[in-house]
Structures are given as structure tokens and as C-alpha cells.
Design an enzyme around this catalytic site. Structure first.
Site, short mmCIF file in Angstrom:
data_model
loop_
_atom_site.label_atom_id
_atom_site.label_comp_id
_atom_site.label_asym_id
_atom_site.label_seq_id
_atom_site.Cartn_x
_atom_site.Cartn_y
_atom_site.Cartn_z
N ALA A 1 26.41 38.13 44.96
CA ALA A 1 25.46 39.13 45.70
C ALA A 1 24.23 39.27 44.56
O ALA A 1 23.20 39.14 45.57
CB ALA A 1 26.31 40.31 45.53
N GLY B 1 23.50 42.15 37.50
CA GLY B 1 24.43 41.31 38.01
C GLY B 1 23.97 39.88 38.51
O GLY B 1 23.22 40.16 39.35
N GLY C 1 25.99 37.24 40.13
CA GLY C 1 26.90 36.56 40.90
C GLY C 1 26.33 36.28 42.31
O GLY C 1 25.26 36.45 42.43
N GLU D 1 31.35 42.96 45.63
CA GLU D 1 32.53 43.31 45.18
C GLU D 1 32.45 44.90 44.77
O GLU D 1 33.32 45.71 44.94
CB GLU D 1 33.61 42.70 44.14
CG GLU D 1 34.79 42.97 44.01
CD GLU D 1 35.69 42.32 43.09
OE1 GLU D 1 35.27 41.21 42.69
OE2 GLU D 1 36.97 42.58 42.66
N SER E 1 44.67 28.67 44.19
CA SER E 1 43.98 28.85 45.33
C SER E 1 45.00 29.22 46.51
O SER E 1 46.05 28.56 46.42
CB SER E 1 43.09 28.04 45.94
OG SER E 1 42.65 28.03 47.25
N LEU F 1 33.38 35.63 49.30
CA LEU F 1 32.15 34.75 49.00
C LEU F 1 31.25 35.18 50.07
O LEU F 1 29.95 35.40 50.04
CB LEU F 1 32.39 33.49 49.12
CG LEU F 1 33.60 33.03 47.88
CD1 LEU F 1 33.85 31.32 47.94
CD2 LEU F 1 32.85 33.32 46.61
N ARG G 1 47.70 38.51 52.09
CA ARG G 1 47.90 38.57 50.65
C ARG G 1 48.59 39.49 50.56
O ARG G 1 49.68 39.50 49.57
CB ARG G 1 46.52 38.59 49.95
CG ARG G 1 45.82 37.34 49.94
CD ARG G 1 44.36 37.53 49.30
NE ARG G 1 43.64 36.08 49.32
CZ ARG G 1 42.53 35.84 48.69
NH1 ARG G 1 41.78 36.91 48.15
NH2 ARG G 1 41.91 34.59 48.78
N ARG H 1 41.72 42.61 51.60
CA ARG H 1 40.70 41.57 51.89
C ARG H 1 41.31 40.30 52.27
O ARG H 1 42.32 39.90 51.77
CB ARG H 1 39.92 41.33 50.67
CG ARG H 1 38.68 40.22 50.90
CD ARG H 1 37.60 40.26 50.09
NE ARG H 1 38.35 39.61 48.59
CZ ARG H 1 38.68 38.49 48.54
NH1 ARG H 1 38.55 37.49 49.53
NH2 ARG H 1 39.08 37.83 47.43
#
Lengths: 637, 253
Positions: A44, A40, A42, A425, A284, A441, A330, A435
Site C-alpha cells: 500500500a 510504510g 509495503g 492492512e 501458503s 495483496l 481460513r 479475510r
């Protein structure tokens, strides 16, 4: 199997310092002798690979995309949190820690979250030094804004493209190490199995997506930073290629999978417009700073939004949560949108949408200011919907966005397989059952830049690793398994396409393991998923060959894994007889319709252990203790 | 609506390619171009034929994976838009569209509409960064940057690396891409210590990758989905010339 979180004892403020001091170190001259595999690229993965390369380790980094710069972190819009307290509005490491534990509805590990809040400040420094063009005040200092779920301004941002700029920063750091010869990059290469020898992670089996070649890569430690599994739902805000195959194969090799039912539904996405739809587009959440969410007061009010007078509008978040208003977390915002739509007050085609209205903000601040803040988001909305949000309120609806669940890791971010580390993630660690915005991020970069480079060194220094024979039975077995799976998929020659199965699976999971869940629904979903999976393995049609670029074959392998993961999500959701964060069981709610936790019975991490094909997974529990933030009914009123 | 698609089909770079003609019925005007290809591919797969290979991932116009020529225009007729965000309402019922991959020597074909753009990664690896290792950064606010400068850097930093600029350029030049990164980093105080060397190394790598030279035609800017301004090429040339004088050895790769 017993779970040891390896959380340091003593005061939480000193836990990370203590852990770092107790770590064993690898002699600088010996670092280059270790090869570390990072899957990966991304936030991380790229940050871990770059930082490990800087330290002098040999690193091999893999991504399925054509370039590491494409990883889906790039699509994050809103921002990244840090407890800098630059605006002088009362923020602190402790407050960010507190907000994150509370926002996660008391289902995360306190020590991990505290460390995340501590590291947040270093991330901003690092990214600024890399040249990430964060928004600035006129005096030249960094600008901040507030974000869903918080009452302080601690979010740093680069227009609506924060993820892009942070990822490009990490990607550039990675490219610098590639140029220095310390990191070897393998794009268009997909990990299809984990190699475990003597109980330790020692490599991966991967497929070159252009030539079809299956190759094994061996190392002393493996890092999975392969993102979340939101694409189980087919329609999600994830990229089309985002998948769970790497973490799922690790699960089947013995890594425990924690809290799979903790998924996040993002409240502000563009509603579904038709059956052909391939993905959902996020708007967003920063839009909620200036946009007001409403629906008509009465069911079936079909008037255009600008003809509905204020007294006929229900600004339901402001009404129900006066102190947080449109900035509630959220999960709360999503559930409320679902509720008003279920009452028949939804807007737009199919009644699955609510208004996000900027008219008041434009009146107050002027169109120019709004354009400056959200211009690219407004443009994107207009491109997709053909409606101008400066004139007409946006229509939004919740969509799957993030998965809090993932592979179980201890405080050192190591899974239950020694030598297998998991970041971003892909692990379960920091967000509990929900979250907060601008925290993904932060976590990805915290894991990659500032945690994994230490903890992997500790593992390497603390364990004597034998050399691995290429011809060992474990490696030959893993390669044969991968090859058989590919041949099996290609030889079924059934009647249905991979996507048709994936869409159907997604509908089942969304319906029964989405925004609201019931025991009966989850039981039904488990049955239905099993039937569909069986049908998939009998009737799927994968055209093409395994010797060149075959996107149908790639998808088929990923969907096969989604079927199994979907079942585990439902099993987990069924066992968790409470509501918490994004996991809302209709049987468990307060009289006001809020999530009702059962701390007495469920204050633990549910980590599932694979027990072989056809056997039910076994539940292992990591009890959660809250010594600093005492569990309370979350209230945003 | 109904569309006729003539699509370049080529199994790999060692075999010859040709156009194939497809009809897609039931095109919804709200679909994206890629969703239209999804519909075609589902139909091909159902009939046991091989779907058209094309790059895509985020489908939000930010990852830079997607991109092909539509009737000779990179990313199609809508300005500032990638093909994943190009909705079919911009085409007429019955229209015929010719879809071709990016064509440039530096972007060898992979399959059908997919090409290899790793030359871009190598240009970044040659110097498209600020050399700061993890852990050695000063406090974020220790480096003030004026708002105007930060905004201008951000305008350049938005590049998504899709390759449309190269595909549109008659010379297949990568100057807009390379200039965007040189400008982004060169405008910021953090980017100053390596500014000369960065420009020289990146331009040298760009030439090694066999991208053509820029002759100021401006096609790149016309198709750029992020509307990167042409000034970035001027800045690249400026920094390259300044750097070549100050860092004479750096250009010898």
C-alpha cells in the site's frame, strides 16, 4: 463523534465512478507544492508513494527497515485475486464482491468491497506491465489457480512468492520516482507520533534508528500504510519488526480504531517446536488445493502417518464440508483444527498439529507437478522441520497471520482525523470479520495505486491548509512526548528483558483473545494485561543508549504500545456478544459449532475513541447496511 | 548443544571493532541461527550488557534483511539458505563459529553485524524498473509471455537483495545482484523498450558505488540463498555492451 462513511448514494456499480467524478482536482501545476507523507513502504505504501509521485506531488516516504524492499508484504506467498474471469469459470466483479462480503461474515462495508472487486482487474494489468513475472500457461497467457474460500480460479501468482514479486514491482516504481526526485525516501526511520494542528494531520515525529535523532516532517496530508498488529501475539507469521506504533499513536491523537478484535488465524503454519521460537512460519494456503487435511480417528493414535490406514483417518474438513472440503475459509479451517486437537487427536509433539498430506496428489499428478507448484514451500518446510513432505505428510497448526481491524476510514480511506489517510492492512476497511485468501495483496495495491492518489487530491483541493509554524506548541509537545518516552524506557533499569514481557503478553492474548474467546476469559485477560503493563513500566531493562542503533529500545517502544492495543482488542472482543468470522465467542455458536452472528444487535463497525490515559475508550458505531448481499448463515457444506 | 560464538563487535563505523567471545549453552538443534543469537542477546540484556546488533525481519528467507559471514561463508554452510532459516542441527556440539558482517567498501558498517546496503537501492533507482505509470497498462493478457521465458525471468527475479553475493566475492562485485534485475526485466517483452538504457545506467551506478569488477570467480552463486544462476552476469555484460554502443551518452553519469 459521529461517523460519516461518505459512501456515495445510488447503485453500487456506479458508486466509485460517481465518487471520482464528484472529487475536486488539484491543478497539475500546483501538485508539486503539496508535500505528502507516506509512512510504510509495503504494497500500500510503496504503490501510493510511487503513484502520488507520478502525479507530480512532493512525497516523503518512511520505513523502519534498511530498505523499502524489505516491507513484510514481501512474505506473502499464495497470490492475488482479480475478477478477470480468464479461466471462463463464471467469475465476475459481482461474484468477487459477493464472496468477499460473505467471507467477511457480513461485517464489512459493501461499497468498499465492491470497489475493491472492480479495481482488482486493473491491478493485474498494472503489475503485468511493470514486469511482475506471474505464472503463465504454455500459450503465454496468465495462469490462475483456486484459493481458500472460493470456487472459481481467480488467483494470480508468481510461484510461492507472489508478495515478493508484487512488492518488488511497487518498490521499483517507487525507486523510479526517487530517481526522478519526486519521492524522498527515509529508510531506518520510525514514526513515533502524529502531528495534529487545528484538527488536521500535518506531519509526523520520527526517529532515525541509526543516529537516534528525533526529527519532525511536515506535510499537507499523511498516509499510514504501516501494516497490521498481529505481533501483539508475539508468535505470529508477521515479520519481527512489524508493529502497531504508527497506528496506535494516531489512535491516541484522535483517529478511531475499528474492530480491533477481528484477527485472522491462518490454518496452515508450521507448529511451534520450542520455547526459544521467535516466529511462526506460514505454509501458503494454496497447499490446500492439493493437500488433504486429516488426523487419526481415535485419540492417542501414535502410529506414524503412513502406517495409519485410510479407514482410521478422519479427513475432517472433507467430511464436514463436502462442497468446499479442504478449501473452506481460513477461520473455519483453523477452528476445526483447534477442535480436533482439543479432542486429543492432534499429531506431533504436544499434540498441536494436523496432517496436510500430499500422497494422493503425488499419486495423481506425479512428484514433478507438485514440485513445480509448491517446490519452494516444500523446501522451506524441510529446512525448518527436517522432514521431507514428499514422503511424510506436513504437520500444520493455525497461527496469527492478519488483522482485519485497524484504523477506521471512510470511503475515501480517510480516518477521523482530516488529512490522515490509512491504507492496506493498517485500515479496517474491506475484509469484515475474516479475510479471504489472496485478498490482502489485492487490497494493499488497490488502496495504494488506485484509491489514495485520487482521494488525497480531493482532500487537498477541497481544503485550504494554513502554513504550519515549526515552533508551534503542537509540534514542540509531540517532540517532547517522544523524547520523554524514550528517556523513560532507558531509565527504568529493571530486571526483565523486553522480549520476556512480549512473550508473556502474547501468551495471554493467544489464550484468551485467539481462536476462541469467552466473556470470562476476556475479562481475565484485561486484568492480566493491565498488571503486566504496570510491571513492564517498572521492571523492564532496556540496555544501550538512544544515540545509536539500539534494537532493544526500538522493541521496547513497540511492546509498550502492544500492551495498550491488546487491552483494546479484549475490550472490543468482550463487547461483541456474537461470533462472526475470526471472532469466535464460545457462548455464541450453532449446534454444529459454527460462528453464530447476531445481526440484530451487532451489524455495525465498532470504532473506539481514545479518551485519555486511564479512561475507558468510547464506542462509536457505524451501522452496516446490506443492500446487495443479504446476510445469511455462512455455509460451506 | 553448546556453541562458542566469536562475534564482531563494533559500535559504529567511526570506532574500531574487535571480536568478542561468547558461549551459548542450551542450543536446541531446531533453532535457527538467529534464534541462537536471540538466546545470546537475552542473556546479555539480562546481565545489563548490550546485545549484538544484527539485521533480521521476516525470518522466512524472503525479506533479505539478514545475513552475515559464518566461518568465512556468507549465510553459513547450507546452500540456498539465509541465516534465518539455517537451523543449528547443521553444526556440531561444542563447535566454534566466527560471525562477521558483510565486508565491502560499498556496504559501510552500521553496527556489529549490520551494514548499510542502500547502494543496492540506488542501483535499482538508476533503471531497475519498467517505466509505466499507474493507470496506463493494457490488459494483462495483451502481452503474452511464453511459459519458459516467464519461468526464466522468475528465476532471476527471486533475488532478495541480501548482499551475500557481494560479501562472498573477492572483488566485492555486485554483478550477480545487478545482473539478476537486468535479466528479469530484459527477458520480458515489457522490458524491451528500455533494455539498453537500463543496463547502461544500472552498471554505471554499480561502478559509482565502488563495487568491484566481476572476474567470473563464481563465489556469488555458491552463496546465493535464491540460487540465482551465473548466466545473469553474462546477460548483464551483453546488454551493457549492446547498450553502450546504442546509447553512447547514457553511461556518462
Amino acid at each position: 463523534m459521529e461517523l460519516h462513511s461518505r459512501t456515495p448514494s445510488g447503485p453500487i456499480e456506479q458508486a466509485w465512478d460517481k465518487a471520482r467524478f464528484e472529487m475536486k482536482l488539484v491543478n497539475p501545476a500546483n501538485k508539486r507544492k503539496h508535500n505528502i507523507i507516506v509512512v510504510g513502504s509495503g504494497l500500500a505504501g510503496a504503490s501510493a508513494a510511487a503513484s502520488l509521485g507520478e502525479l507530480g506531488y512532493g512525497v516523503q516516504c518512511f520505513c523502519f527497515q534498511d530498505s523499502p524492499r524489505r516491507a513484510h508484504s514481501i512474505a506473502a506467498q499464495g497470490g492475488i485475486n482479480a475478477a478477470k474471469n480468464y479461466p471462463n469459470d463464471g467469475d465476475s466483479v459481482y461474484r468477487l464482491f459477493y464472496d468477499t462480503v460473505k467471507g467477511g461474515d457480513f461485517r464489512s462495508r459493501e461499497a468498499n468491497v465492491y470497489r475493491l472487486a472492480q479495481i482488482s482487474v486493473s491491478i493485474i494489468d498494472q503489475c503485468v506491465a511493470q514486469g511482475v513475472p506471474f505464472a503463465r500457461e504454455y500459450g503465454g497467457t496468465l495462469a490462475n489457480r483456486s484459493f481458500g474460500g472460493a470456487q472459481v480460479s481467480r488467483t494470480f501468482y508468481a510461484r510461492g512468492q507472489t508478495g515478493q514479486q508484487l512488492l518488488l514491482g511497487a518498490y521499483q516504481a517507487l525507486e523510479r520516482q526517487i530517481d526522478a526526485g519526486r519521492v524522498a525516501m527515509f529508510p531506518r526511520t520510525e514514526m513515533l507520533d502524529l502531528i495534529v494542528i487545528d484538527g488536521r494531520a500535518r506531519g509526523i515525529v520520527a526517529r532515525n534508528l541509526v543516529t537516534g535523532q528525533i526529527t519532525t516532517y511536515l506535510g499537507d496530508a499523511v498516509v499510514l500504510a504501516t501494516g497490521g498488529y498481529g505481533n501483539v501475539y508475539y508468535l505470529s507469521t508477521n515479520a519481527k519488526g512489524s508493529n502497531a506504533t504508527a497506528i496506535w499513536r494516531a489512535y491516541k491523537r484522535g483517529a478511531l480504531f475499528a474492530n480491533p478484535c477481528f484477527t485472522q488465524i491462518h490454518p496452515t503454519c508450521i507448529p511451534v517446536s520450542g520455547d526459544y521460537q521467535s516466529k511462526l512460519t506460514l505454509m501458503s494456503e494454496s497447499l490446500r488445493n492439493d493437500g488433504r487435511i486429516w488426523v487419526p480417528k481415535t485419540k492417542g493414535d501414535k502410529r506414524p502417518p503412513n502406517q495409519i490406514p485410510a479407514e482410521d483417518r478422519d479427513y475432517y474438513l472433507e467430511r464436514r464440508y463436502p462442497s468446499f472440503g479442504n478449501l473452506v475459509p481460513r477461520d473455519v479451517a483453523s477452528r476445526n483444527a483447534k477442535n480436533v486437537c482439543d479432542e486429543g487427536r492432534g499429531v506431533g509433539p504436544g499434540g498441536l498439529g494436523v496432517y496436510l498430506d500430499f500422497a494422493d496428489a503425488i499419486r495423481r499428478l506425479g512428484e514433478k507437478v507438485i514440485r513445480e507448484r509448491y517446490g519452494n514451500l516444500f523446501d522451506m518446510y524441510e529446512r525448518i522441520t527436517d522432514e521431507n513432505p514428499y514422503k511424510v505428510p506436513m504437520r500444520i497448526y493455525p497461527a496469527i497471520h492478519y488483522t482485519m481491524g485497524g484504523l477506521w476510514v471512510d470511503y475515501q480511506l480517510m480516518s477521523t482525523i482530516p488529512g490522515l489517510f490509512v491504507g492496506g492492512e493498517a485500515n479496517f476497511s474491506d475484509h469484515g470479520a475474516n479475510r479471504l485468501g489472496a485478498s490482502a495483496l489485492m487490497q494493499g495495491l488497490s488502496d495504494g495505486y488506485f484509491i489514495l492518489p485520487y482521494t488525497i487530491g480531493n482532500y487537498l483541493a477541497d481544503n485550504k491548509l494554513n502554513s504550519v509554524e515549526e515552533s508551534s506548541s503542537e509540534i514542540r509537545g509531540a517532540v517532547a512526548g517522544v523524547e520523554n518516552n524514550i528517556q523513560k524506557l532507558l531509565s527504568i533499569n529493571g530486571k526483565r528483558t523486553v522480549d520476556s514481557f512480549h512473550r508473556e503478553l502474547g501468551k495471554v492474548v493467544w489464550e484468551y483473545c485467539g481462536m476462541a474467546r469467552t466473556a470470562a476469559g476476556l475479562k481475565h485477560a484485561i486484568e492480566r494485561i493491565r498488571e503486566l503493563r504496570e510491571e513492564f513500566w517498572q521492571d523492564v531493562n532496556v540496555p544501550g543508549s538512544d544515540a545509536d542503533l539500539n534494537q532493544s529500545l526500538e522493541r521496547a517502544g513497540r511492546v509498550a504500545d502492544f500492551f495498550e492495543l491488546a487491552e483494546l482488542m479484549c475490550i472490543d472482543g468482550l463487547h461483541r456478544n456474537e461470533s462472526c468470522g475470526g471472532h469466535f465467542r464460545e457462548e455464541h455458536q450453532t449446534p454444529e459449532g459454527e460462528a453464530l452472528r447476531d445481526d440484530e444487535h451487532f451489524s455495525y463497525v465498532a470504532a473506539w475513541e481514545y479518551r485519555g490515559p486511564g479512561n475507558p475508550p468510547e464506542l462509536q458505531k457505524e451501522p452496516l447496511a446490506f443492500e446487495y448481499v443479504h446476510p445469511s448463515q455462512r455455509s460451506y457444506k | 548443544m553448546r556453541l562458542i560464538l566469536r562475534i564482531w563487535r563494533q559500535k559504529n563505523r567511526n570506532t574500531k571493532g574487535k571480536f568478542a567471545r561468547y558461549e551459548v549453552n542450551d542450543v536446541n538443534p531446531d533453532m535457527s541461527m538467529l534464534e541462537c543469537l536471540d538466546v545470546l542477546n537475552e542473556d546479555l540484556a539480562r546481565r545489563g550488557k548490550e546485545p549484538v546488533a544484527f539485521e533480521h525481519d521476516c525470518r522466512e528467507g524472503i525479506c533479505g534483511s539478514c545475513g552475515f559471514m559464518i566461518n568465512g561463508v556468507a549465510h553459513g554452510p547450507l546452500s540456498g539458505t539465509t541465516v534465518c532459516q539455517l537451523t543449528m542441527r547443521h553444526f556440531k556440539d561444542g563447535e566454534e563459529l566466527i560471525l562477521e558482517p558483510w565486508r565491502a567498501r560499498a556496504f559501510p558498517l552500521v553496527k556489529d553485524l549490520a551494514v548499510d546496503r542502500n547502494a543496492f537501492d540506488r542501483i535499482i533507482a538508476a533503471g531497475g524498473y519498467i517505466s509505466i505509470s499507474t493507470g496506463s497498462a493494457p490488459d494483462g493478457n495483451a502481452i503474452p509471455v511464453s511459459k519458459e521465458r516467464a519461468d526464466a525471468a522468475m528465476d532471476a527475479a527471486q533475488c532478495i537483495g541480501c548482499g551475500a553475493c557481494v560479501a562472498a566475492c573477492p572483488n566485492a562485485s555486485a554483478s550477480l545482484f545487478t545482473g539478476a534485475k537486468i535479466t528479469h526485466l530484459g527477458l520480458l517483452p515489457q522490458g524491451q523498450p528500455e533494455r539498453d538504457l537500463r543496463a547502461v545506467r544500472m552498471v554505471t551506478q554499480m561502478n559509482l558505488e565502488q563495487f568491484g569488477q566481476c572476474t567470473n570467480i563464481g563465489e556469488c552463486v555458491a552463496v546465493c540463498p535464491k540460487l540465482i544462476p551465473i548466466e545473469v552476469i553474462g546477460r548483464m555484460n551483453h546488454d551493457y555492451i549492446a547498450g553502450s554502443m546504442r546509447e553512447p551518452e547514457a553511461g556518462e553519469a
